[in-house]
Design a protein around this motif. Sequence first.
Motif, PDB file in Angstrom:
ATOM      1  N   LEU A 122       6.173   5.734   9.564  1.00 23.84           N
ATOM      2  CA  LEU A 122       7.287   5.158   8.816  1.00 23.84           C
ATOM      3  C   LEU A 122       6.815   3.961   8.010  1.00 23.84           C
ATOM      4  N   GLN A 123       7.008   3.993   6.710  1.00 18.62           N
ATOM      5  CA  GLN A 123       6.801   2.801   5.909  1.00 18.62           C
ATOM      6  C   GLN A 123       7.994   1.854   6.047  1.00 18.62           C
ATOM      7  N   CYS A 124       9.184   2.409   6.183  1.00 20.22           N
ATOM      8  CA  CYS A 124      10.386   1.592   6.308  1.00 20.22           C
ATOM      9  C   CYS A 124      10.546   1.108   7.754  1.00 20.22           C
ATOM     10  N   HIS A 125      11.292   0.028   7.913  1.00 19.23           N
ATOM     11  CA  HIS A 125      11.407  -0.647   9.208  1.00 19.23           C
ATOM     12  C   HIS A 125      12.800  -0.453   9.805  1.00 19.23           C
ATOM     13  N   LEU A 126      13.039   0.709  10.374  1.00 20.69           N
ATOM     14  CA  LEU A 126      14.315   0.954  11.027  1.00 20.69           C
ATOM     15  C   LEU A 126      14.473   0.126  12.295  1.00 20.69           C
ATOM     16  N   GLU A 127      13.385  -0.416  12.802  1.00 26.01           N
ATOM     17  CA  GLU A 127      13.425  -1.195  14.044  1.00 26.01           C
ATOM     18  C   GLU A 127      13.797  -2.657  13.813  1.00 26.01           C
ATOM     19  N   ALA A 128      14.015  -3.054  12.571  1.00 26.67           N
ATOM     20  CA  ALA A 128      14.236  -4.463  12.255  1.00 26.67           C
ATOM     21  C   ALA A 128      15.503  -5.002  12.898  1.00 26.67           C
ATOM     22  N   THR A 129      15.426  -6.255  13.326  1.00 22.17           N
ATOM     23  CA  THR A 129      16.569  -7.006  13.837  1.00 22.17           C
ATOM     24  C   THR A 129      16.651  -8.310  13.040  1.00 22.17           C
ATOM     25  N   ASP A 149       0.832  -1.198   0.000  1.00 20.71           N
ATOM     26  CA  ASP A 149       0.000   0.000   0.000  1.00 20.71           C
ATOM     27  C   ASP A 149       0.869   1.253   0.000  1.00 20.71           C
ATOM     28  N   ILE A 150       0.365   2.297  -0.611  1.00 24.98           N
ATOM     29  CA  ILE A 150       1.057   3.576  -0.642  1.00 24.98           C
ATOM     30  C   ILE A 150       0.189   4.618   0.057  1.00 24.98           C
ATOM     31  N   VAL A 151       0.833   5.648   0.579  1.00 24.27           N
ATOM     32  CA  VAL A 151       0.119   6.663   1.345  1.00 24.27           C
ATOM     33  C   VAL A 151       0.370   8.048   0.759  1.00 24.27           C
ATOM     34  N   GLY A 152      -0.643   8.890   0.898  1.00 23.43           N
ATOM     35  CA  GLY A 152      -0.480  10.294   0.580  1.00 23.43           C
ATOM     36  C   GLY A 152       0.075  11.047   1.769  1.00 23.43           C
ATOM     37  N   LEU A 153       0.364  12.299   1.567  1.00 19.36           N
ATOM     38  CA  LEU A 153       0.904  13.135   2.633  1.00 19.36           C
ATOM     39  C   LEU A 153      -0.236  13.926   3.270  1.00 19.36           C
ATOM     40  N   PRO A 154      -0.486  13.740   4.574  1.00 14.41           N
ATOM     41  CA  PRO A 154      -1.569  14.503   5.217  1.00 14.41           C
ATOM     42  C   PRO A 154      -1.295  15.996   5.198  1.00 14.41           C
ATOM     43  N   ASP A 155      -2.343  16.786   5.330  1.00  6.91           N
ATOM     44  CA  ASP A 155      -2.193  18.231   5.438  1.00  6.91           C
ATOM     45  C   ASP A 155      -1.300  18.565   6.627  1.00  6.91           C
ATOM     46  N   ASP A 156      -0.411  19.520   6.420  1.00  2.92           N
ATOM     47  CA  ASP A 156       0.486  20.019   7.464  1.00  2.92           C
ATOM     48  C   ASP A 156       1.547  19.012   7.896  1.00  2.92           C
ATOM     49  N   ALA A 157       1.708  17.923   7.151  1.00  5.69           N
ATOM     50  CA  ALA A 157       2.763  16.954   7.449  1.00  5.69           C
ATOM     51  C   ALA A 157       3.987  17.238   6.584  1.00  5.69           C
ATOM     52  N   LEU A 158       5.150  16.832   7.072  1.00  8.00           N
ATOM     53  CA  LEU A 158       6.393  16.969   6.323  1.00  8.00           C
ATOM     54  C   LEU A 158       6.915  15.584   5.978  1.00  8.00           C
ATOM     55  N   PRO A 159       7.363  15.375   4.720  1.00  7.18           N
ATOM     56  CA  PRO A 159       7.729  14.034   4.267  1.00  7.18           C
ATOM     57  C   PRO A 159       9.098  13.595   4.779  1.00  7.18           C
ATOM     58  N   LEU A 160       9.239  12.287   4.918  1.00 13.58           N
ATOM     59  CA  LEU A 160      10.548  11.712   5.210  1.00 13.58           C
ATOM     60  C   LEU A 160      11.412  11.702   3.957  1.00 13.58           C
ATOM     61  N   GLY A 161      10.905  11.099   2.921  1.00  9.04           N
ATOM     62  CA  GLY A 161      11.639  10.934   1.676  1.00  9.04           C
ATOM     63  C   GLY A 161      11.123   9.707   0.970  1.00  9.04           C
ATOM     64  N   GLY A 162      11.832   9.245  -0.047  1.00  8.04           N
ATOM     65  CA  GLY A 162      11.336   8.119  -0.799  1.00  8.04           C
ATOM     66  C   GLY A 162      12.435   7.277  -1.412  1.00  8.04           C
ATOM     67  N   SER A 163      12.010   6.160  -1.993  1.00  9.89           N
ATOM     68  CA  SER A 163      12.911   5.236  -2.666  1.00  9.89           C
ATOM     69  C   SER A 163      12.384   4.988  -4.068  1.00  9.89           C
ATOM     70  N   ALA A 164      13.126   4.199  -4.845  1.00  8.97           N
ATOM     71  CA  ALA A 164      12.662   3.855  -6.189  1.00  8.97           C
ATOM     72  C   ALA A 164      11.356   3.079  -6.132  1.00  8.97           C
ATOM     73  N   ALA A 165      11.169   2.301  -5.066  1.00  5.73           N
ATOM     74  CA  ALA A 165       9.962   1.490  -4.933  1.00  5.73           C
ATOM     75  C   ALA A 165       8.789   2.269  -4.375  1.00  5.73           C
ATOM     76  N   SER A 166       9.062   3.288  -3.578  1.00  2.00           N
ATOM     77  CA  SER A 166       7.987   4.010  -2.892  1.00  2.00           C
ATOM     78  C   SER A 166       8.379   5.462  -2.690  1.00  2.00           C
ATOM     79  N   PRO A 167       7.674   6.396  -3.330  1.00  2.00           N
ATOM     80  CA  PRO A 167       8.037   7.809  -3.199  1.00  2.00           C
ATOM     81  C   PRO A 167       7.735   8.390  -1.824  1.00  2.00           C
ATOM     82  N   GLN A 168       6.901   7.696  -1.026  1.00  2.00           N
ATOM     83  CA  GLN A 168       6.529   8.217   0.291  1.00  2.00           C
ATOM     84  C   GLN A 168       6.855   7.164   1.347  1.00  2.00           C
ATOM     85  N   GLN A 169       8.003   7.350   2.016  1.00  2.00           N
ATOM     86  CA  GLN A 169       8.437   6.384   3.014  1.00  2.00           C
ATOM     87  C   GLN A 169       8.087   6.797   4.441  1.00  2.00           C
ATOM     88  N   GLY A 170       7.432   7.933   4.585  1.00  2.00           N
ATOM     89  CA  GLY A 170       7.021   8.336   5.918  1.00  2.00           C
ATOM     90  C   GLY A 170       6.803   9.835   6.012  1.00  2.00           C
TER      91      GLY A 170
END
Length: 234
Positions: free
Chosen positions: A168-175, A136-157
Motif C-alpha cells: 500500500l502506498q496510501c496510509h489507511l492505518e493513519a490516526t 517514489d513510484i512503483v511498477g506492478l510486479p508480475d502476477d500482481a493485481l493493482p489496487l488503483g490510483g489517484s491523480a497524484a499516483s497511478p499506482q497506490q498498491g
Amino acid sequence: MHTYFLQQAEGLGPARFADWLDSMGHSHNTCHLYADETPPRLEDCDGLILLDADLAVDDTASQPWLGREKKLLARALKSGKPVLGVGLGARLIAESLGAIVSRGTSSTLGWQHITLAPESPFDLPETFEAFSWHRDIVGLPDDALPLGGSAASPQQGFAWDWGRVVALQCHLEATEESLSALLTHLAARKNGAPALAGPHVQAPEAILADARRLDRQAALLDRLLVQWLRSVAR
C-alpha cells in the motif's frame, strides 16, 4: 496469530495496524530497525508488516540494516506467511518482486481520492479518500493485481499471491496521533532537507482539519485486513 512490525523510522509506528490486531485478539511486537535492533527470525512470527520511512529502497549504504531487512523480506515472500507493506514497506516488496521503483517528479502529502482499478481484488469502494505520503513510484510486479490510483499516483498498491502479500502506498492505518507524529518528523528532518512542496502537498492544517476522514479510513482498513488474513486461511 503473532505479527512483527518492522519500524524503519523513529516516530513512524504501527498506528491503527496495532489497534486492529489488538481488537482481533492477535499479538504483535515491533522491531525498531532504525535503532539497529536485530530483525526477528521468520520462525518467530506468523506475519510481517513493513512500515514507512523517508528513505529510498537503495539506501543500504547509509542504513546497513536495510540490507538485513531485505533478506528477511525475501524469505518471507517465499514462506507462505502473510506480508503487508505500507509506504517504504510497499516499495521494498515491489522491488523484491522484481518491479521497478523510481523517483517521482513531485511529492505527495495529504488526502487523495483513489479510484479502484477494474481488476482490483481489494474489498474496497470504487472510489475512496485516503492519506498518502510518498514521492517514489512503483511498477506492478508480475502476477500482481493493482489496487488503483489517484491523480497524484497511478499506482497506490497491489496484491500478490492471491492476496497473501499486500503493498500500500496510501496510509489507511493513519490516526490523528500518527499524522501529527509524521508532520513533526518531516518538520525536523535532518541534513537541511527542503520542505515538501507541489500540487499534491497539503498544509498541516488541511491534513488535520477533518477527523471524520480518519474514521472512514478505519472502516476501510478493517475490511482490507480481514481480507488479507483470510487469504492465508483458505
